[in-house]
Design an enzyme around this catalytic site. Structure first.
Site, PDB file in Angstrom:
ATOM      1  N   ASP A 275      37.745  42.403  43.161  1.00 23.95           N
ATOM      2  CA  ASP A 275      38.643  42.403  42.143  1.00 23.95           C
ATOM      3  C   ASP A 275      39.174  43.815  41.822  1.00 23.95           C
ATOM      4  O   ASP A 275      39.955  44.167  41.005  1.00 23.95           O
ATOM      5  CB  ASP A 275      38.253  41.770  40.625  1.00 23.95           C
ATOM      6  CG  ASP A 275      38.347  40.351  40.843  1.00 23.95           C
ATOM      7  OD1 ASP A 275      38.699  39.609  41.971  1.00 23.95           O
ATOM      8  OD2 ASP A 275      37.586  39.972  39.740  1.00 23.95           O
TER       9      ASP A 275
ATOM     10  N   ASP B 142      36.524  44.157  35.960  1.00 24.47           N
ATOM     11  CA  ASP B 142      36.750  43.077  35.377  1.00 24.47           C
ATOM     12  C   ASP B 142      37.729  43.141  34.216  1.00 24.47           C
ATOM     13  O   ASP B 142      37.785  42.017  33.427  1.00 24.47           O
ATOM     14  CB  ASP B 142      35.822  41.771  35.216  1.00 24.47           C
ATOM     15  CG  ASP B 142      36.271  40.301  35.073  1.00 24.47           C
ATOM     16  OD1 ASP B 142      37.370  40.050  35.892  1.00 24.47           O
ATOM     17  OD2 ASP B 142      35.894  39.597  34.407  1.00 24.47           O
TER      18      ASP B 142
END
Length: 440
Positions: free
Chosen positions: A158, A120
């Site tokens: 992600d 992240d």
């Protein structure tokens, strides 16, 4: 824990298990020739999320049986189990425990594998394994624990959407490379796909993020052709129609650029996307991109499957336009900034289609609740770059008045948001009240 939610259910008139609803159909050029998920698959209902039972009990105590019942029903819907760290021994134990619980339910678990180094971009969900070697050991432990069990495994949300180069961080603070990231995702895919009973999916981002050609290139580099496919919309709010179009286009693009006889062979950048000829924020134009694939697919045969996170997309994304009107009176620039951060604990969200493998859409294996509904996306604020607010135009008694406190405050919720993964009572209530289809 499971007995505790059962007791809460009894207090609020005893909910049964959710009825699985089929997903909506959308135009697609794809015809599946890969292996399909049994439409009758039952997905695993994990123990209730930390904080949910306490909120339900508090609502019952205060006499709010209606909301208590809605939250209880939410906790009886299948959702994913997130594997977010720990030692190899610890994550193996978590996997084995989940498999044992799923066996008791005669259901298939959905695991989210989420421990990649530099996770992240070191933001709200920062963490992950210390380095590539540690990550591989951790993945090996997950693969060994899964064994020959039936399971879906979603590899690193992600990770491909936010490659290290996308993070725009100095290498002194963020010493990761795109090549390492691709190798790590590929390693995980290969290790987890060895079980003939698993369905492994890689990060396909969402319909308002990476262009089709960009994510196709990253998926292919990470080995998507050796897996079942990709996942979409994790922890986001894009509609089913958007996700289904986007998913079919990615599958079409993969087919075109991997077919040696096709004019686009080896060139994902040639693929049409949600940005052209379509306009990303005008869904009425998306048929133009679908038409492009119809005209250009030729003899290429799409076979790459996908799944969609419908846990919070019942109302679609929040455009934040309401904050430009009375009583908020925020400027167009502020509204635009709010929209850029509308992936982070937006108001106005509702639960979406219940998990099902009976979607009626080619290549769409399942609608799933991947993000745990009711858990915070993070402490969404101005300091993190996902909130903007003019407190001179609108404020309330008790809101912060100094710049430092305002930077840590979320004006959309009127509070400091819980940390990523923590229970968010106000958001949980809104999700169940605005569920589409409705709960109950």
């Amino acid at each position: 824990m499971r007995r505790r939610v059962a007791a809460a259910a009894a207090l609020v008139l005893g909910l049964g298990l959710t009825v699985l609803a089929p997903g909506s159909a959308s135009a697609s050029t794809a015809v599946s020739t890969g292996h399909t998920i049994n439409p009758a698959t039952r997905f695993f209902v994990p123990p209730p999320a930390d904080g949910s039972v306490q909120q339900i009990a508090g609502l019952v105590k205060s006499g709010d049986l209606k909301d208590a019942k809605l939250l209880t029903e939410m906790e009886t819907v299948p959702s994913a189990v997130w594997l977010t760290g720990g030692t190899p021994a610890q994550v193996a134990r978590q996997v084995r425990t989940t498999l044992a619980e799923a066996a008791l339910e005669r259901a298939e678990p959905v695991f989210v594998v989420y421990d990649i180094p530099g996770r992240d971009c070191s933001e709200y969900s920062a963490g992950g394994a210390a380095d590539q070697a540690a990550y591989q050991s951790w993945i090996d432990a997950v693969a060994s624990a899964v064994g020959r069990a039936h399971a879906m495994l979603l590899v690193e949300p992600d990770a491909l959407g936010n490659e290290p180069s996308d993070c725009n961080l100095p290498t002194s603070a963020y010493p990761y490379t795109d090549a390492e990231r691709t190798g790590e995702v590929g390693y995980a895919a290969g290790a987890l796909e060895k079980d003939p009973n698993t369905s492994v999916y890689l990060d396909g981002t969402n319909a308002h993020w990476q262009a089709v050609g960009n994510i196709t290139s990253r998926l292919l580099a990470a080995g998507v052709q050796q897996t079942q496919g990709f996942f979409l919309n994790v922890s986001n709010f894009r509609t089913n129609a958007e996700s289904q179009d986007y998913g079919s286009w990615i599958s079409d693009c993969i087919a075109m650029v991997t077919d040696p006889s096709h004019w686009a062979f080896g060139h994902p950048e040639y693929c049409a996307s949600q940005y052209y000829p379509a306009t990303v924020d005008d869904f009425s134009t998306w048929s133009q991109t679908t038409a492009w694939y119809t005209q250009n697919l030729g003899g290429a045969v799409p076979t790459t499957h996908y799944v969609v996170d419908t846990s919070r997309n019942g109302q679609g994304p929040n455009t934040m336009a309401a904050y430009g009107a009375s009583p908020y009176d925020q400027s167009p620039a502020t509204v635009a900034a709010l929209m850029q951060g509308n992936w982070c604990n937006p108001t106005g969200a509702g639960l979406g289609v219940r998990p099902t493998a009976s979607t009626g859409v080619p290549l769409l294996d399942a609608d799933l609740w991947i993000k745990t509904p009711g858990q915070s996306d993070g402490q969404c604020d101005a300091a993190g770059g996902v909130r903007a607010w003019d407190y001179t135009a609108y404020t309330q008694p008790g809101w912060p008045t100094d710049a430092a406190a305002q930077a840590q405050f979320d004006p959309l919720w009127g509070q400091v948001d819980p940390a990523a993964g923590a229970w968010f009572p106000a958001q949980a209530l809104q999700l169940v009240r605005l569920a589409a289809p409705k709960l109950g």
